[in-house]
Design an enzyme around this catalytic site. Structure first.
Site, PDB file in Angstrom:
ATOM      1  N   ASP A   1       0.874  -1.164   0.000  1.00 28.79           N
ATOM      2  CA  ASP A   1       0.000   0.000   0.000  1.00 28.79           C
ATOM      3  C   ASP A   1       0.920   1.225   0.000  1.00 28.79           C
ATOM      4  OD1 ASP A   1      -2.486   1.523   0.413  1.00 28.79           O
ATOM      5  OD2 ASP A   1      -1.609   1.963   2.366  1.00 28.79           O
ATOM      6  N   LYS A   2       0.542   2.287  -0.714  1.00 31.71           N
ATOM      7  CA  LYS A   2       1.448   3.431  -0.852  1.00 31.71           C
ATOM      8  C   LYS A   2       1.484   4.304   0.397  1.00 31.71           C
ATOM      9  CE  LYS A   2       0.396   7.320  -2.954  1.00 31.71           C
ATOM     10  NZ  LYS A   2       0.805   8.363  -1.983  1.00 31.71           N
TER      11      LYS A   2
ATOM     12  N   THR B   1      -2.858   1.833  -4.569  1.00 33.22           N
ATOM     13  CA  THR B   1      -3.219   3.088  -3.910  1.00 33.22           C
ATOM     14  C   THR B   1      -4.531   3.616  -4.471  1.00 33.22           C
ATOM     15  OG1 THR B   1      -2.507   5.360  -3.488  1.00 33.22           O
ATOM     16  CG2 THR B   1      -1.847   4.411  -5.582  1.00 33.22           C
TER      17      THR B   1
ATOM     18  N   LYS C   1      -9.082  -3.315  -3.172  1.00 28.83           N
ATOM     19  CA  LYS C   1      -7.702  -3.742  -2.931  1.00 28.83           C
ATOM     20  C   LYS C   1      -7.641  -5.265  -2.793  1.00 28.83           C
ATOM     21  CE  LYS C   1      -5.885   0.514  -0.915  1.00 28.83           C
ATOM     22  NZ  LYS C   1      -5.147   1.139   0.188  1.00 28.83           N
TER      23      LYS C   1
ATOM     24  N   ASP D   1      -7.262  -1.957   4.017  1.00 26.23           N
ATOM     25  CA  ASP D   1      -6.275  -2.963   3.618  1.00 26.23           C
ATOM     26  C   ASP D   1      -6.580  -4.328   4.228  1.00 26.23           C
ATOM     27  OD1 ASP D   1      -4.844  -0.962   2.287  1.00 26.23           O
ATOM     28  OD2 ASP D   1      -3.697  -0.466   4.080  1.00 26.23           O
TER      29      ASP D   1
END
Length: 714
Positions: free
Chosen positions: A397-398, A550, A578, A601
């Protein structure tokens, strides 16, 4: 409190004005979930996790722990008063009336109390025709129990006193399962953490004012009052008022989002600065939060089907021991020695369940967990150790993982006649009273340059547009594109090119106005962690691909990916999707490790072969992951790879030793070399079994030599 927010915030359709242009006051989430909700989450600790899959079905960690300690206490007198142990060690236990019955009586208690989980588990494995560790243990302790009682009662003249072996076997197996279960993660913990994000009560608007009602009584169409700092009790639509909402628990983004009448808001998010009235549009299982709960539960259920190495070894040993036992009994009976057939068969079946196998993997897991913890890595799921070495791609994840998650001043541009330092000092003066991350970034940059920041007065927040203040008698304003549109001002031509370049790479752009004249602009971007470059390079050097996911605009994601040399980018991904990106990678035949930190997430962390949560993230992200990084250093992922390879090697070494010992010892116990005068007595078999356990334990200790310091990763 103030804002620098474009009116497109949260539903931006113009890619040249991405989410990062939002600049709003954010005091940080104030958790108003009730104490009861928190207590529910907090009391669900590791000791009380109940597992519903595999050999531990229906058993809690606390149950194994409690049974182990009591069984250990009972085992001491059983071992001490055992004639066989006394003979082996060369001592004579004191004799008194009833002393000979201490091993049988306490051994029986140990068999039924300490052995209960294995007897039940073995019966289940037998019914499902899937033999494993539980059936192997159950078989050994049942045979030892029956043979020992036959010996204690003097039936048949057999010398098969296995009470001490029964006691130690049960105690060591309980210890092994306790150690193992402490290393397992619990799906229920993640769901409890999600539930704790919701308040227990809500203020429902009535004709006479408001009334406090349980959240369970809310219905679609009700209107609720959400005060500043309170969490949304359900999904809804704002009908009155405007506020900055902290949606980090859903989006994973730290910046707040401006929500005005007509905008949708989600259960669990926080109104940070103002009160709003919201019409409920979804309650209970229909909310977005409940949807995430379902995704987490489904993903964790799908990842729980992997079978442990020890179970596979146990299944082999069960068939091997059972076959050897039958052959032994038949062979010795045909040779005309039924008593010897019974003795040999019992010995084979008892020593077929080595202590070493019960401790082989749990010991490795325990030591690996300890070593990892010292390196800032918390291993919650035993299978993460086995899987990490096989990972093909790490999906980061960014925001907050590869990047810091906070804005940082990147560039300053001015019109002729205005110096960069002068512009930055003026912008910092306007922002100096704010605690907003963007304001802090501007003030921090000015201080780092050693600038003299003038005193500002008459501070005013322009909701959704920017801020205004008076500096040295001049009215200054700082804001994004929304401020310029409201004032009907076009940016000067001198700033057009740098502003375009900033926006192309996804930076947030703020203009500085002196009266009605734009005198300059600044850009702010989420800064990349210095450690991220090293982490990505080291993973690629190990042959592991690196991907990034992202919700940011594509140009923002691409700029970060190019800087870090990331192999694949998934940009503009909705929170719920995601999880789909992990599944997409898996559909290509890739094994995925997911690294993230937000509630959004959680399904992806649970779906991946290995879920790795950044420790600074939310509780639910950490509960959903098999591995938690206590810090924010992505290089710790490399420590996991090295640890996985080392621990997996130790697991196999221990299993080869444990099973290899049996492959050799069982035939000797069966008497295949009896013609040569080589016979493994029951006592010798039991002693060798204990030696095997010591070897396994010492081998596992060698894991302490593995270096896991992230700063030393290459």
């Amino acid at each position: 409190m103030h804002n620098h927010t474009d009116h497109h915030a949260g539903h931006n359709t113009n890619v040249t004005e991405p989410d990062h242009q939002q600049h709003q006051h954010h005091q940080g989430p104030t958790d108003h979930a009730t104490p009861a909700a928190h207590a529910q989450h907090q009391t669900h600790d590791d000791d009380h996790a109940v597992h519903t899959h595999g050999q531990h079905a229906g058993h809690s960690t606390a149950m194994f722990k409690n049974r182990f300690w009591l069984t250990l206490a009972l085992s001491i007198p059983v071992v001490y008063f055992s004639p066989m142990v006394g003979h082996i060690l060369g001592y004579m236990a004191p004799m008194f009336p009833g002393s000979t019955w201490i091993p049988p009586v306490l051994g029986t208690v140990i068999f039924f109390y300490g052995g209960q989980p294995f007897l039940k588990g073995g019966w289940q494995e037998l019914k499902t025709r899937r033999p494993g560790m539980m059936l192997l243990i159950a078989m050994a302790i049942t045979v030892a129990f029956a043979a020992s009682w036959v010996t204690s009662l003097g039936i048949g003249g057999f010398d098969l006193d296995f009470w001490w072996e029964l006691a130690l076997l049960v105690a060591i197996m309980l210890l092994g399962h306790w150690i193992e279960m402490r290393a397992l993660g619990s799906a229920q913990g993640a769901l409890d953490a999600l539930a704790a994000l919701l308040p227990d009560e809500a203020e429902r608007v009535t004709d006479g004012g408001t009334e406090t009602v349980p959240v369970s009584e809310l219905r679609e169409g009700d209107t609720v009052l959400v005060r500043s700092g309170a969490r949304m009790p359900a999904d809804g639509e704002i009908v009155d008022g405007a506020a900055e909402f902290d949606e980090s628990m859903i989006t994973g983004e730290s910046k707040t989002v401006s929500r005005t009448p007509g905008d949708a808001v989600v259960a669990g998010t926080v109104a940070t600065d103002n009160s709003v009235r919201v019409r409920i549009t979804a309650v209970g299982n229909d909310t977005a939060l409940a949807g995430i709960q379902r995704l987490v539960a489904e993903a964790q259920a799908s990842s729980s089907k992997a079978q442990a190495l020890a179970d596979r070894a146990a299944a082999f040993l069960f068939y091997f021991a059972a076959g050897a036992g039958v052959i032994t009994f038949v062979a010795w009976t045909l040779m005309g020695s039924v008593p010897e057939a019974v003795t040999r068969t019992v010995t084979v079946l008892v020593i077929a369940c080595p202590h070493a196998l019960g401790l082989a993997i749990p010991l490795v897991i325990a030591i690996s967990t300890e070593q990892a913890a010292r390196a800032g890595v918390l291993i919650k799921n035993r299978m993460a150790l086995e899987r990490m070495r096989t990972i093909d791609v790490v999906l980061f994840d960014k925001t907050g993982t590869l990047t810091v998650g906070e804005p940082e001043l990147k560039d300053v541009a001015t019109v002729p006649g205005v110096e960069e330092d002068q512009l930055l000092a003026l912008a910092a003066a306007v922002e100096s009273d704010s605690e907003h991350p963007v304001a802090r970034a501007i003030v921090r940059a000015a201080r780092e340059r050693g600038l003299d920041i003038p005193q500002a007065g008459g501070f005013t927040s322009l909701t959704g547009r920017g801020v205004r203040a008076t500096v040295d008698g001049r009215t200054l304003q700082v804001g994004g594109p929304a401020l310029l549109r409201e004032l009907g001002i076009n940016g000067p031509a001198q700033l057009a090119e740098p502003v375009r370049q900033w926006m192309d790479r996804g930076a947030a752009v703020l203009h500085v106005l002196d009266g009605s004249r734009v005198v300059g602009a600044v850009s702010l971007e989420d800064s990349i962690r210095p450690e991220s470059r090293q982490a990505v390079a080291a993973l690629r050097n190990r042959g592991v691909k690196v991907a990034m996911v992202t919700g940011d605009a594509r140009q923002v994601a691409q700029a970060v990916a190019e800087d870090l040399k990331i192999d694949e980018v998934f940009a503009e991904v909705l929170p719920a999707d995601k999880d789909k990106k992990v599944a997409e990678l898996q559909a290509r035949g890739l094994k995925v490790a997911m690294v993230g930190d937000g509630v959004n997430d959680s399904p992806a962390l649970a779906r991946a072969e290995v879920g790795i949560a950044i420790g600074a993230g939310t509780d639910v992200a950490m509960e959903s992951a098999g591995v938690v990084l206590a810090g924010n250093d992505p290089r710790a992922v490399l420590s996991m790879v090295d640890l996985s390879r080392a621990s997996y090697a130790k697991m196999w070494q221990n299993l080869v030793w444990a099973t290899g010992y049996n492959v050799l010892a069982v035939p000797l116990a069966a008497g295949v070399l009896a013609f040569a005068g080589v016979v493994l007595s029951p006592a010798a078999g039991a002693v060798l079994m204990s030696v095997s356990t010591i070897v396994v334990a010492l081998n596992a200790q060698l894991l302490r030599r593995v270096k896991l310091n992230p700063s030393e990763v290459r």
